[in-house]
Design a protein around this motif. Structure first.
Motif, PDB file in Angstrom:
ATOM      1  N   LEU A  95       0.829  -1.196   0.000  1.00 36.19           N
ATOM      2  CA  LEU A  95       0.000   0.000   0.000  1.00 36.19           C
ATOM      3  C   LEU A  95       0.869   1.254   0.000  1.00 36.19           C
ATOM      4  CD1 LEU A  95      -2.567  -0.989   2.796  1.00 36.19           C
ATOM      5  CD2 LEU A  95      -2.930  -1.118   0.311  1.00 36.19           C
ATOM      6  N   GLY A  96       0.320   2.315  -0.547  1.00 43.12           N
ATOM      7  CA  GLY A  96       0.940   3.631  -0.449  1.00 43.12           C
ATOM      8  C   GLY A  96      -0.128   4.617  -0.017  1.00 43.12           C
ATOM      9  N   ALA A  97       0.173   5.496   0.904  1.00 42.64           N
ATOM     10  CA  ALA A  97      -0.835   6.437   1.390  1.00 42.64           C
ATOM     11  C   ALA A  97      -0.228   7.817   1.590  1.00 42.64           C
ATOM     12  CB  ALA A  97      -1.447   5.942   2.704  1.00 42.64           C
ATOM     13  N   SER A  98      -1.008   8.837   1.248  1.00 44.14           N
ATOM     14  CA  SER A  98      -0.577  10.204   1.513  1.00 44.14           C
ATOM     15  C   SER A  98      -0.477  10.411   3.025  1.00 44.14           C
ATOM     16  CB  SER A  98      -1.553  11.203   0.889  1.00 44.14           C
ATOM     17  OG  SER A  98      -2.841  11.039   1.417  1.00 44.14           O
ATOM     18  N   ARG A 130       1.341  13.046  -4.736  1.00 46.99           N
ATOM     19  CA  ARG A 130       2.092  12.854  -5.983  1.00 46.99           C
ATOM     20  C   ARG A 130       3.108  11.712  -5.841  1.00 46.99           C
ATOM     21  NH1 ARG A 130      -1.076  16.422  -6.320  1.00 46.99           N
ATOM     22  NH2 ARG A 130      -2.304  14.534  -6.403  1.00 46.99           N
ATOM     23  N   ASP A 131       3.714  11.588  -4.673  1.00 51.62           N
ATOM     24  CA  ASP A 131       4.660  10.486  -4.432  1.00 51.62           C
ATOM     25  C   ASP A 131       3.956   9.129  -4.578  1.00 51.62           C
ATOM     26  OD1 ASP A 131       6.691  12.292  -3.806  1.00 51.62           O
ATOM     27  OD2 ASP A 131       6.233  12.269  -1.668  1.00 51.62           O
ATOM     28  N   GLU A 138       5.077   3.284 -11.112  1.00 48.74           N
ATOM     29  CA  GLU A 138       6.355   2.566 -11.200  1.00 48.74           C
ATOM     30  C   GLU A 138       6.256   1.141 -10.659  1.00 48.74           C
ATOM     31  OE1 GLU A 138       9.077   4.989  -9.058  1.00 48.74           O
ATOM     32  OE2 GLU A 138       8.981   6.659 -10.491  1.00 48.74           O
ATOM     33  N   HIS A 139       5.032   0.718 -10.301  1.00 44.44           N
ATOM     34  CA  HIS A 139       4.776  -0.645  -9.797  1.00 44.44           C
ATOM     35  C   HIS A 139       5.481  -0.929  -8.476  1.00 44.44           C
ATOM     36  CE1 HIS A 139       2.696  -2.319 -13.425  1.00 44.44           C
ATOM     37  NE2 HIS A 139       3.291  -1.268 -13.969  1.00 44.44           N
ATOM     38  N   ARG A 140       5.771   0.108  -7.704  1.00 46.59           N
ATOM     39  CA  ARG A 140       6.376  -0.100  -6.388  1.00 46.59           C
ATOM     40  C   ARG A 140       5.324  -0.387  -5.333  1.00 46.59           C
ATOM     41  NH1 ARG A 140       8.853   4.444  -4.468  1.00 46.59           N
ATOM     42  NH2 ARG A 140       8.270   5.814  -6.177  1.00 46.59           N
ATOM     43  N   LEU A 143      -1.640  -0.550  -4.461  1.00 44.63           N
ATOM     44  CA  LEU A 143      -2.832   0.266  -4.236  1.00 44.63           C
ATOM     45  C   LEU A 143      -2.450   1.523  -3.473  1.00 44.63           C
ATOM     46  CD1 LEU A 143      -6.002   0.457  -4.284  1.00 44.63           C
ATOM     47  CD2 LEU A 143      -5.969  -0.682  -2.056  1.00 44.63           C
ATOM     48  N   GLY A 144      -2.967   2.654  -3.918  1.00 42.61           N
ATOM     49  CA  GLY A 144      -2.683   3.909  -3.251  1.00 42.61           C
ATOM     50  C   GLY A 144      -3.915   4.496  -2.599  1.00 42.61           C
ATOM     51  N   LEU A 145      -3.690   5.350  -1.615  1.00 42.45           N
ATOM     52  CA  LEU A 145      -4.763   6.097  -0.964  1.00 42.45           C
ATOM     53  C   LEU A 145      -4.312   7.547  -0.914  1.00 42.45           C
ATOM     54  CD1 LEU A 145      -4.281   3.196   0.794  1.00 42.45           C
ATOM     55  CD2 LEU A 145      -6.506   3.926   1.647  1.00 42.45           C
ATOM     56  N   VAL A 146      -5.041   8.411  -1.610  1.00 45.18           N
ATOM     57  CA  VAL A 146      -4.593   9.790  -1.776  1.00 45.18           C
ATOM     58  C   VAL A 146      -5.695  10.772  -1.420  1.00 45.18           C
ATOM     59  CG1 VAL A 146      -2.891   9.201  -3.542  1.00 45.18           C
ATOM     60  CG2 VAL A 146      -5.232   9.803  -4.230  1.00 45.18           C
ATOM     61  N   GLU A 147      -5.282  12.014  -1.210  1.00 41.99           N
ATOM     62  CA  GLU A 147      -6.198  13.110  -0.916  1.00 41.99           C
ATOM     63  C   GLU A 147      -6.109  14.110  -2.056  1.00 41.99           C
ATOM     64  OE1 GLU A 147      -3.674  15.559   2.212  1.00 41.99           O
ATOM     65  OE2 GLU A 147      -3.400  13.396   2.410  1.00 41.99           O
ATOM     66  N   GLY A 148      -6.913  15.137  -2.006  1.00 41.03           N
ATOM     67  CA  GLY A 148      -6.800  16.179  -3.012  1.00 41.03           C
ATOM     68  C   GLY A 148      -7.771  15.993  -4.154  1.00 41.03           C
TER      69      GLY A 148
END
Length: 298
Positions: A95-98, A130-131, A138-140, A143-148
């Motif tokens: 996972l990636g999260a802001s 953005r990160d 880049e397939h790192r 699933l992402g969780l972002v705001e904005g």
């Protein structure tokens, strides 16, 4: 079951560094070199050009990079679907999260998810919106969780929570005497804001533009990389911060901060899941469904 050498290769290709790949994968640099040499031996071609202290992908390396991403994604999906046959959920979910989501929203979800699916290996990358989107492309991460409110055309966004930004000051600040100010008055208030690339700043900029006010018109004293930094800064200055209302619950209850209303300035936003277009299954989907169910029962 997937060839670990492909994972090593992708890490080197992404970082363009054997050292960074070894740090990312927690294996020695000689082991990284060995795996790359084995792949070059199998395909009888160089995958990287050595340019002094730097490396670059060769034409063969670029081709292998393209196929390796698909192969490892397919293996991940295969692992997930095979375990579903036994009514199990296992595998790796990255996972990636802001920053705001990672600090103030996600931890309870993660705790409940791990409790329900103990066979899933979970990891979390933290950065601004953005990160997170960059890591997904880049397939790192899976699933992402972002705001904005800014949307990338090649990514798919699914709303899962509403949020609101508020103007906040320390109760020890001279600004605490105000209950409400206008947008025009806001332009003269010393501000501390989140950094470029953050969803928080995106929302603020868009909201100000609806009043024909630009960020350059504001009295911005400093940009900081996290909400926690802003909160600590506010405790020691007469500045005002713009942060998620979710991030200051405890401080409001404790009487440390006060929210100042800004007349007619709407700063509502959405927290969204973000994934690559076409990615509709696997552990990412399981996590999204679980989070939606958990959110309804909050």
């Amino acid at each position: 079951m997937a060839d670990f050498r492909l994972k090593v290769f992708l890490s080197v290709a992404r970082n363009l560094s054997f050292t960074k790949a070894s740090q990312e994968l927690f294996i020695t640099q000689p082991a990284i070199t060995k795996h790359i040499h084995e792949l070059e031996s199998v395909y009888k071609t160089r995958l990287f050009d050595r340019l002094g202290n730097r490396i670059a992908l060769t034409r063969a390396g670029l081709l292998l990079q393209e196929h390796s991403k698909r192969i490892l994604d397919d293996y991940k999906r295969l692992d997930y679907e095979m375990h579903l046959l036994q009514n199990e959920c296992s595998g790796e979910l990255r996972l990636g999260a802001s920053t705001t989501i990672a600090q103030y929203v996600l931890p309870p979800f993660l705790a409940r998810f791990i409790e329900k699916f103990p066979q899933v290996s979970l990891s979390l990358l933290n950065g601004n919106s953005r990160d997170v989107e960059g890591a997904l492309l880049e397939h790192r991460i899976d699933l992402g969780l972002v705001e904005g409110i800014i949307r990338q055309p090649n990514l798919k966004y699914t709303t899962f929570l509403k949020d609101e930004l508020v103007a906040v000051v320390s109760t020890r600040s001279k600004l605490v005497k105000h209950d409400e100010i206008t947008v025009k008055e806001l332009c003269d208030v010393p501000l501390v804001l989140r950094e470029r690339g953050s969803g928080t700043l995106d929302v603020l900029e868009t909201s100000l533009l609806s009043h024909n006010v630009r960020l350059s018109d504001m009295n911005v004293l400093m940009y900081l990389g996290s909400t926690e930094s802003i909160k600590l800064f506010l405790e020691n200055t007469d500045c005002m911060g713009i942060v998620s209302v979710r991030s200051i619950d405890r401080e409001l209850v404790a009487g440390q901060f006060k929210v100042i209303e800004i007349k007619d300035l709407d700063m509502e936003r959405e927290f969204s899941f973000v994934r690559l277009q076409g990615e509709e299954s696997g552990l990412s989907q399981v996590f999204m469904q679980f989070a939606e169910h958990y959110n309804k029962n909050l």
